[in-house]
Scaffold this motif. Sequence first.
Motif, PDB file in Angstrom:
ATOM      1  N   SER A   9       0.867  -1.176   0.000  1.00  9.56           N
ATOM      2  CA  SER A   9       0.000   0.000   0.000  1.00  9.56           C
ATOM      3  C   SER A   9       0.898   1.219   0.000  1.00  9.56           C
ATOM      4  N   VAL A  10       0.328   2.391  -0.320  1.00  8.45           N
ATOM      5  CA  VAL A  10       1.137   3.606  -0.337  1.00  8.45           C
ATOM      6  C   VAL A  10       1.705   3.898   1.048  1.00  8.45           C
ATOM      7  N   GLY A  11       0.931   3.569   2.110  1.00  8.19           N
ATOM      8  CA  GLY A  11       1.419   3.780   3.472  1.00  8.19           C
ATOM      9  C   GLY A  11       2.628   2.911   3.773  1.00  8.19           C
ATOM     10  N   GLN A  12       2.541   1.637   3.397  1.00 11.08           N
ATOM     11  CA  GLN A  12       3.661   0.717   3.624  1.00 11.08           C
ATOM     12  C   GLN A  12       4.889   1.130   2.811  1.00 11.08           C
ATOM     13  N   LEU A  13       4.637   1.560   1.581  1.00 11.06           N
ATOM     14  CA  LEU A  13       5.731   1.970   0.708  1.00 11.06           C
ATOM     15  C   LEU A  13       6.461   3.175   1.282  1.00 11.06           C
ATOM     16  N   LEU A  14       5.705   4.171   1.719  1.00 12.26           N
ATOM     17  CA  LEU A  14       6.310   5.365   2.308  1.00 12.26           C
ATOM     18  C   LEU A  14       7.048   5.028   3.598  1.00 12.26           C
ATOM     19  N   ARG A  15       6.440   4.181   4.413  1.00  7.97           N
ATOM     20  CA  ARG A  15       7.062   3.799   5.681  1.00  7.97           C
ATOM     21  C   ARG A  15       8.413   3.121   5.433  1.00  7.97           C
ATOM     22  N   ASP A  16       8.453   2.220   4.455  1.00  4.87           N
ATOM     23  CA  ASP A  16       9.699   1.501   4.146  1.00  4.87           C
ATOM     24  C   ASP A  16      10.775   2.452   3.635  1.00  4.87           C
ATOM     25  N   VAL A  17      10.378   3.392   2.767  1.00  7.05           N
ATOM     26  CA  VAL A  17      11.356   4.333   2.200  1.00  7.05           C
ATOM     27  C   VAL A  17      11.902   5.259   3.284  1.00  7.05           C
ATOM     28  N   LEU A  18      11.029   5.729   4.165  1.00  2.23           N
ATOM     29  CA  LEU A  18      11.466   6.613   5.245  1.00  2.23           C
ATOM     30  C   LEU A  18      12.421   5.878   6.187  1.00  2.23           C
ATOM     31  N   GLU A  30       8.620  18.812   6.164  1.00  2.00           N
ATOM     32  CA  GLU A  30       9.392  20.012   5.830  1.00  2.00           C
ATOM     33  C   GLU A  30       9.768  20.034   4.352  1.00  2.00           C
ATOM     34  N   LEU A  31      10.133  18.883   3.815  1.00  2.00           N
ATOM     35  CA  LEU A  31      10.590  18.799   2.431  1.00  2.00           C
ATOM     36  C   LEU A  31       9.453  18.933   1.425  1.00  2.00           C
ATOM     37  N   THR A  32       8.274  18.442   1.792  1.00  2.00           N
ATOM     38  CA  THR A  32       7.140  18.431   0.865  1.00  2.00           C
ATOM     39  C   THR A  32       6.126  19.527   1.123  1.00  2.00           C
ATOM     40  N   ASP A  33       6.226  20.178   2.281  1.00  2.00           N
ATOM     41  CA  ASP A  33       5.240  21.181   2.682  1.00  2.00           C
ATOM     42  C   ASP A  33       3.858  20.566   2.861  1.00  2.00           C
ATOM     43  N   ILE A  34       3.840  19.304   3.263  1.00  2.00           N
ATOM     44  CA  ILE A  34       2.602  18.607   3.614  1.00  2.00           C
ATOM     45  C   ILE A  34       2.584  18.456   5.126  1.00  2.00           C
ATOM     46  N   ASP A  35       1.477  18.784   5.770  1.00  2.00           N
ATOM     47  CA  ASP A  35       1.392  18.727   7.226  1.00  2.00           C
ATOM     48  C   ASP A  35       1.773  17.338   7.749  1.00  2.00           C
ATOM     49  N   THR A  36       2.525  17.333   8.847  1.00  2.00           N
ATOM     50  CA  THR A  36       2.981  16.065   9.433  1.00  2.00           C
ATOM     51  C   THR A  36       1.814  15.147   9.782  1.00  2.00           C
ATOM     52  N   SER A  37       0.736  15.711  10.298  1.00  2.00           N
ATOM     53  CA  SER A  37      -0.425  14.889  10.661  1.00  2.00           C
ATOM     54  C   SER A  37      -1.062  14.253   9.429  1.00  2.00           C
ATOM     55  N   THR A  38      -1.023  14.966   8.303  1.00  2.00           N
ATOM     56  CA  THR A  38      -1.563  14.416   7.058  1.00  2.00           C
ATOM     57  C   THR A  38      -0.709  13.252   6.584  1.00  2.00           C
ATOM     58  N   THR A  50      -3.779  12.353  -1.909  1.00  2.00           N
ATOM     59  CA  THR A  50      -4.249  13.023  -3.114  1.00  2.00           C
ATOM     60  C   THR A  50      -3.163  12.931  -4.186  1.00  2.00           C
ATOM     61  N   LEU A  51      -3.525  13.277  -5.395  1.00  2.00           N
ATOM     62  CA  LEU A  51      -2.554  13.269  -6.489  1.00  2.00           C
ATOM     63  C   LEU A  51      -1.436  14.273  -6.245  1.00  2.00           C
ATOM     64  N   ASP A  52      -1.786  15.399  -5.622  1.00  2.00           N
ATOM     65  CA  ASP A  52      -0.769  16.404  -5.290  1.00  2.00           C
ATOM     66  C   ASP A  52       0.214  15.846  -4.264  1.00  2.00           C
ATOM     67  N   HIS A  53      -0.304  15.149  -3.245  1.00  2.69           N
ATOM     68  CA  HIS A  53       0.563  14.509  -2.252  1.00  2.69           C
ATOM     69  C   HIS A  53       1.537  13.552  -2.932  1.00  2.69           C
ATOM     70  N   LEU A  54       0.998  12.711  -3.814  1.00  7.27           N
ATOM     71  CA  LEU A  54       1.816  11.679  -4.450  1.00  7.27           C
ATOM     72  C   LEU A  54       2.905  12.272  -5.338  1.00  7.27           C
ATOM     73  N   GLU A  55       2.570  13.354  -6.030  1.00 12.20           N
ATOM     74  CA  GLU A  55       3.581  13.992  -6.882  1.00 12.20           C
ATOM     75  C   GLU A  55       4.726  14.534  -6.033  1.00 12.20           C
ATOM     76  N   ILE A  63      10.730   8.351  -5.920  1.00 14.48           N
ATOM     77  CA  ILE A  63       9.976   7.131  -6.185  1.00 14.48           C
ATOM     78  C   ILE A  63       9.196   7.350  -7.475  1.00 14.48           C
ATOM     79  N   PRO A  64       9.189   6.394  -8.410  1.00  9.29           N
ATOM     80  CA  PRO A  64       8.417   6.573  -9.627  1.00  9.29           C
ATOM     81  C   PRO A  64       6.956   6.906  -9.306  1.00  9.29           C
ATOM     82  N   LEU A  65       6.437   7.942  -9.930  1.00  8.17           N
ATOM     83  CA  LEU A  65       5.071   8.362  -9.647  1.00  8.17           C
ATOM     84  C   LEU A  65       4.073   7.250  -9.948  1.00  8.17           C
ATOM     85  N   ALA A  66       4.317   6.501 -11.016  1.00  6.53           N
ATOM     86  CA  ALA A  66       3.414   5.408 -11.376  1.00  6.53           C
ATOM     87  C   ALA A  66       3.310   4.380 -10.250  1.00  6.53           C
ATOM     88  N   LYS A  67       4.429   4.136  -9.586  1.00  5.31           N
ATOM     89  CA  LYS A  67       4.454   3.164  -8.481  1.00  5.31           C
ATOM     90  C   LYS A  67       3.605   3.660  -7.316  1.00  5.31           C
TER      91      LYS A  67
END
Length: 211
Positions: A9-18, A30-38, A50-55, A63-67
């Motif tokens: 899932s996108v959550g698992q993928l992000l968790r592994d990369v982090l 800080e790097l993405t300007d997306i709220d930490t709680s989000t 959202t698509l903006d988050h993913l980009e 990470i490839p956007l398609a992935k």
Amino acid sequence: MSEGSLGLSVGQLLRDVLEERSLSMRKLSELTDIDTSTISRIINEKRKATLDHLEKFAIILEIPLAKLLQAAGYPVDHKHVIHSTYDETIQQLVETSELLSADISIEKVKLQLASYEAYVQTTEGRERILHDFDNKLKLAGGVGPFVDQMKELFTRFKMQDVAKRDLAIIGSALLYFIIPVDVIPDYIFAVGYLDDAIAVQIASSVLTKNS
């Protein structure tokens, strides 16, 4: 089709990369300007990205956007995903000023370019181009006819070896490419960068007339 049926899932993928890069959610915020709680809710699968988050995740985490789209459950037609080459048929459409659909018009692109010209001439606009171009280039695949033209425009912009008016035209095309407010959203694969290519052709045409 569920997120899990396609793999991570996108959550698992992000968790592994982090974890792999020893990055905290706060740092990613800080790097993405997306709220930490989000970010936390996305990683813990309490909200859909959202698509903006993913980009933004794709650019910052490389990470490839398609992935990411696939992991988040968005439909992706892999037969038409742009990775390393720009479809020659689309390039021909651009060069002959033909339109793919009624949703895109050259006039709309021209209006958007005109709106960026003043911003290009500000310190903020110039710094945004110099800072964000390479990241957006990676997201677009890095090679291909329109990308090669964009690289050439970027080099000219950095060198500032053209007249002020031409510099504004070049900068407006670069900003159109960088800023994710397009006639066609970049995440619509196979055609998502068509209007960016049209912006390059418009700018190149104007520069040729001015020379």
